[in-house]
Design a protein around this motif. Structure first.
Motif, PDB file in Angstrom:
ATOM      1  N   PRO A 134       0.799  -1.237   0.000  1.00 48.18           N
ATOM      2  CA  PRO A 134       0.000   0.000   0.000  1.00 48.18           C
ATOM      3  C   PRO A 134       0.828   1.281   0.000  1.00 48.18           C
ATOM      4  CG  PRO A 134       0.028  -0.932   2.188  1.00 48.18           C
ATOM      5  CD  PRO A 134       0.761  -1.891   1.294  1.00 48.18           C
ATOM      6  N   PHE A 135       2.158   1.181   0.002  1.00 49.76           N
ATOM      7  CA  PHE A 135       3.011   2.359   0.161  1.00 49.76           C
ATOM      8  C   PHE A 135       3.679   2.775  -1.142  1.00 49.76           C
ATOM      9  CE2 PHE A 135       3.173   0.030   4.243  1.00 49.76           C
ATOM     10  CZ  PHE A 135       2.502   0.951   5.018  1.00 49.76           C
ATOM     11  N   THR A 136       4.159   4.028  -1.145  1.00 53.04           N
ATOM     12  CA  THR A 136       4.950   4.566  -2.254  1.00 53.04           C
ATOM     13  C   THR A 136       6.219   5.179  -1.665  1.00 53.04           C
ATOM     14  OG1 THR A 136       3.956   6.765  -2.155  1.00 53.04           O
ATOM     15  CG2 THR A 136       2.865   5.132  -3.564  1.00 53.04           C
ATOM     16  N   ALA A 137       7.094   5.677  -2.516  1.00 55.38           N
ATOM     17  CA  ALA A 137       8.322   6.316  -2.046  1.00 55.38           C
ATOM     18  C   ALA A 137       8.015   7.578  -1.240  1.00 55.38           C
ATOM     19  CB  ALA A 137       9.218   6.650  -3.226  1.00 55.38           C
ATOM     20  N   ASP A 138       6.872   8.209  -1.485  1.00 51.32           N
ATOM     21  CA  ASP A 138       6.492   9.417  -0.750  1.00 51.32           C
ATOM     22  C   ASP A 138       6.085   9.131   0.690  1.00 51.32           C
ATOM     23  OD1 ASP A 138       6.972  10.958  -2.992  1.00 51.32           O
ATOM     24  OD2 ASP A 138       4.905  10.787  -3.698  1.00 51.32           O
TER      25      ASP A 138
ATOM     26  N   CYS B 227      12.210  11.171  24.105  1.00 47.69           N
ATOM     27  CA  CYS B 227      13.046  10.905  25.282  1.00 47.69           C
ATOM     28  C   CYS B 227      14.520  10.739  24.942  1.00 47.69           C
ATOM     29  CB  CYS B 227      12.568   9.643  25.989  1.00 47.69           C
ATOM     30  SG  CYS B 227      10.875   9.737  26.559  1.00 47.69           S
ATOM     31  N   THR B 228      14.818   9.843  24.024  1.00 45.06           N
ATOM     32  CA  THR B 228      16.210   9.482  23.761  1.00 45.06           C
ATOM     33  C   THR B 228      16.780  10.112  22.499  1.00 45.06           C
ATOM     34  OG1 THR B 228      15.572   7.520  22.518  1.00 45.06           O
ATOM     35  CG2 THR B 228      15.897   7.261  24.904  1.00 45.06           C
ATOM     36  N   GLY B 229      15.941  10.585  21.631  1.00 43.17           N
ATOM     37  CA  GLY B 229      16.406  11.154  20.375  1.00 43.17           C
ATOM     38  C   GLY B 229      16.714  10.102  19.326  1.00 43.17           C
ATOM     39  N   GLU B 230      16.437   8.841  19.635  1.00 39.44           N
ATOM     40  CA  GLU B 230      16.682   7.752  18.693  1.00 39.44           C
ATOM     41  C   GLU B 230      15.807   7.938  17.457  1.00 39.44           C
ATOM     42  OE1 GLU B 230      17.192   3.346  19.800  1.00 39.44           O
ATOM     43  OE2 GLU B 230      15.063   3.611  19.382  1.00 39.44           O
ATOM     44  N   ARG B 231      16.413   7.790  16.278  1.00 35.30           N
ATOM     45  CA  ARG B 231      15.672   7.995  15.034  1.00 35.30           C
ATOM     46  C   ARG B 231      15.432   6.666  14.332  1.00 35.30           C
ATOM     47  NH1 ARG B 231      18.386  12.339  11.377  1.00 35.30           N
ATOM     48  NH2 ARG B 231      19.984  10.752  11.344  1.00 35.30           N
ATOM     49  N   THR B 232      14.243   6.541  13.720  1.00 36.58           N
ATOM     50  CA  THR B 232      13.907   5.368  12.929  1.00 36.58           C
ATOM     51  C   THR B 232      13.345   5.833  11.593  1.00 36.58           C
ATOM     52  OG1 THR B 232      11.727   5.254  13.974  1.00 36.58           O
ATOM     53  CG2 THR B 232      13.434   3.834  14.875  1.00 36.58           C
ATOM     54  N   ILE B 233      13.531   5.013  10.568  1.00 34.38           N
ATOM     55  CA  ILE B 233      13.016   5.297   9.237  1.00 34.38           C
ATOM     56  C   ILE B 233      12.130   4.135   8.816  1.00 34.38           C
ATOM     57  CG2 ILE B 233      14.994   4.270   8.050  1.00 34.38           C
ATOM     58  CD1 ILE B 233      14.659   6.452   5.894  1.00 34.38           C
ATOM     59  N   GLY B 234      11.092   4.444   8.064  1.00 39.68           N
ATOM     60  CA  GLY B 234      10.209   3.401   7.568  1.00 39.68           C
ATOM     61  C   GLY B 234       9.113   3.997   6.706  1.00 39.68           C
ATOM     62  N   PHE B 235       8.164   3.155   6.330  1.00 37.32           N
ATOM     63  CA  PHE B 235       7.012   3.590   5.546  1.00 37.32           C
ATOM     64  C   PHE B 235       5.903   3.972   6.508  1.00 37.32           C
ATOM     65  CE2 PHE B 235       9.369   0.775   2.731  1.00 37.32           C
ATOM     66  CZ  PHE B 235       9.432   1.542   1.585  1.00 37.32           C
ATOM     67  N   TYR B 236       5.428   5.221   6.429  1.00 35.98           N
ATOM     68  CA  TYR B 236       4.426   5.735   7.362  1.00 35.98           C
ATOM     69  C   TYR B 236       3.023   5.371   6.894  1.00 35.98           C
ATOM     70  CZ  TYR B 236       1.977   9.007  10.393  1.00 35.98           C
ATOM     71  OH  TYR B 236       1.146   9.574  11.325  1.00 35.98           O
ATOM     72  N   ASP B 237       2.292   4.680   7.766  1.00 38.67           N
ATOM     73  CA  ASP B 237       0.908   4.298   7.493  1.00 38.67           C
ATOM     74  C   ASP B 237       0.001   5.344   8.126  1.00 38.67           C
ATOM     75  OD1 ASP B 237      -1.470   3.051   6.918  1.00 38.67           O
ATOM     76  OD2 ASP B 237      -1.117   1.330   8.233  1.00 38.67           O
ATOM     77  N   ARG B 238      -0.681   6.129   7.297  1.00 43.98           N
ATOM     78  CA  ARG B 238      -1.527   7.211   7.800  1.00 43.98           C
ATOM     79  C   ARG B 238      -2.740   6.698   8.579  1.00 43.98           C
ATOM     80  NH1 ARG B 238       1.181   9.212   3.675  1.00 43.98           N
ATOM     81  NH2 ARG B 238       1.510  11.411   3.335  1.00 43.98           N
ATOM     82  N   ALA B 239      -3.226   5.517   8.271  1.00 42.34           N
ATOM     83  CA  ALA B 239      -4.398   4.969   8.952  1.00 42.34           C
ATOM     84  C   ALA B 239      -4.083   4.612  10.403  1.00 42.34           C
ATOM     85  CB  ALA B 239      -4.920   3.748   8.205  1.00 42.34           C
ATOM     86  N   THR B 240      -2.940   3.945  10.617  1.00 42.44           N
ATOM     87  CA  THR B 240      -2.580   3.518  11.971  1.00 42.44           C
ATOM     88  C   THR B 240      -1.604   4.478  12.644  1.00 42.44           C
ATOM     89  OG1 THR B 240      -0.746   2.170  11.168  1.00 42.44           O
ATOM     90  CG2 THR B 240      -2.887   1.087  11.396  1.00 42.44           C
ATOM     91  N   LYS B 241      -1.088   5.442  11.875  1.00 39.78           N
ATOM     92  CA  LYS B 241      -0.108   6.415  12.366  1.00 39.78           C
ATOM     93  C   LYS B 241       1.133   5.740  12.948  1.00 39.78           C
ATOM     94  CE  LYS B 241      -3.323  10.169  13.317  1.00 39.78           C
ATOM     95  NZ  LYS B 241      -4.376   9.909  12.493  1.00 39.78           N
ATOM     96  N   LYS B 242       1.621   4.693  12.235  1.00 36.90           N
ATOM     97  CA  LYS B 242       2.805   3.958  12.655  1.00 36.90           C
ATOM     98  C   LYS B 242       3.757   3.775  11.476  1.00 36.90           C
ATOM     99  CE  LYS B 242       0.611   1.209  16.236  1.00 36.90           C
ATOM    100  NZ  LYS B 242       0.347  -0.152  16.718  1.00 36.90           N
ATOM    101  N   LEU B 243       5.018   3.540  11.799  1.00 38.01           N
ATOM    102  CA  LEU B 243       6.009   3.217  10.777  1.00 38.01           C
ATOM    103  C   LEU B 243       6.018   1.713  10.543  1.00 38.01           C
ATOM    104  CD1 LEU B 243       9.203   5.316  11.617  1.00 38.01           C
ATOM    105  CD2 LEU B 243       7.614   5.649   9.754  1.00 38.01           C
ATOM    106  N   MET B 244       5.958   1.313   9.304  1.00 40.09           N
ATOM    107  CA  MET B 244       6.053  -0.089   8.927  1.00 40.09           C
ATOM    108  C   MET B 244       7.446  -0.328   8.348  1.00 40.09           C
ATOM    109  SD  MET B 244       3.222  -1.209   9.775  1.00 40.09           S
ATOM    110  CE  MET B 244       1.806  -0.385  10.429  1.00 40.09           C
ATOM    111  N   CYS B 245       7.993  -1.501   8.535  1.00 36.26           N
ATOM    112  CA  CYS B 245       9.342  -1.857   8.067  1.00 36.26           C
ATOM    113  C   CYS B 245      10.372  -0.890   8.654  1.00 36.26           C
ATOM    114  CB  CYS B 245       9.438  -1.854   6.543  1.00 36.26           C
ATOM    115  SG  CYS B 245       8.227  -2.882   5.723  1.00 36.26           S
ATOM    116  N   ALA B 246      10.212  -0.537   9.920  1.00 40.92           N
ATOM    117  CA  ALA B 246      11.066   0.459  10.566  1.00 40.92           C
ATOM    118  C   ALA B 246      12.468  -0.081  10.831  1.00 40.92           C
ATOM    119  CB  ALA B 246      10.435   0.926  11.867  1.00 40.92           C
ATOM    120  N   GLU B 247      13.461   0.808  10.677  1.00 41.18           N
ATOM    121  CA  GLU B 247      14.860   0.491  10.938  1.00 41.18           C
ATOM    122  C   GLU B 247      15.498   1.647  11.691  1.00 41.18           C
ATOM    123  OE1 GLU B 247      17.002  -0.460   7.386  1.00 41.18           O
ATOM    124  OE2 GLU B 247      15.525  -1.939   6.763  1.00 41.18           O
ATOM    125  N   LEU B 248      16.494   1.342  12.498  1.00 36.39           N
ATOM    126  CA  LEU B 248      17.224   2.341  13.264  1.00 36.39           C
ATOM    127  C   LEU B 248      18.106   3.174  12.346  1.00 36.39           C
ATOM    128  CD1 LEU B 248      17.965   3.379  16.109  1.00 36.39           C
ATOM    129  CD2 LEU B 248      19.805   1.703  16.105  1.00 36.39           C
TER     130      LEU B 248
END
Length: 72
Positions: free
Chosen positions: A15-19, A28-49
């Motif tokens: 369901p995702f695109t590059a956008d 709290c910690t400033g830890e960053r994660t990248i992934g595909f943002y799901d607007r319906a659940t407001k969560k990152l999918m396939c997240a990585e540090l």
């Protein structure tokens, strides 16, 4: 025959695109994660540090995309 596999780009999840790629940071910690943002659940999918810009570029390369230094 080589003992090393050639790395092929992974397909972007259905369901995702590059956008939809987004970097989030912990308050709290400033830890960053990248992934595909799901607007319906407001969560990152396939997240990585993410520890550096190289990790962001590697994430894009993993899915066969080109990182131009800007997200979104």
């Amino acid at each position: 025959m080589s003992i090393f596999r050639k790395k092929y780009p992974l397909p972007i999840p259905e369901p995702f695109t590059a956008d939809d790629i987004k970097v989030e940071a912990s308050i709290c910690t400033g830890e960053r994660t990248i992934g595909f943002y799901d607007r319906a659940t407001k969560k990152l999918m396939c997240a990585e540090l993410v520890r550096s810009e190289k990790d962001i570029a590697d994430f894009y390369r993993k899915y066969g995309l080109e990182y131009n230094g800007k997200l979104g």
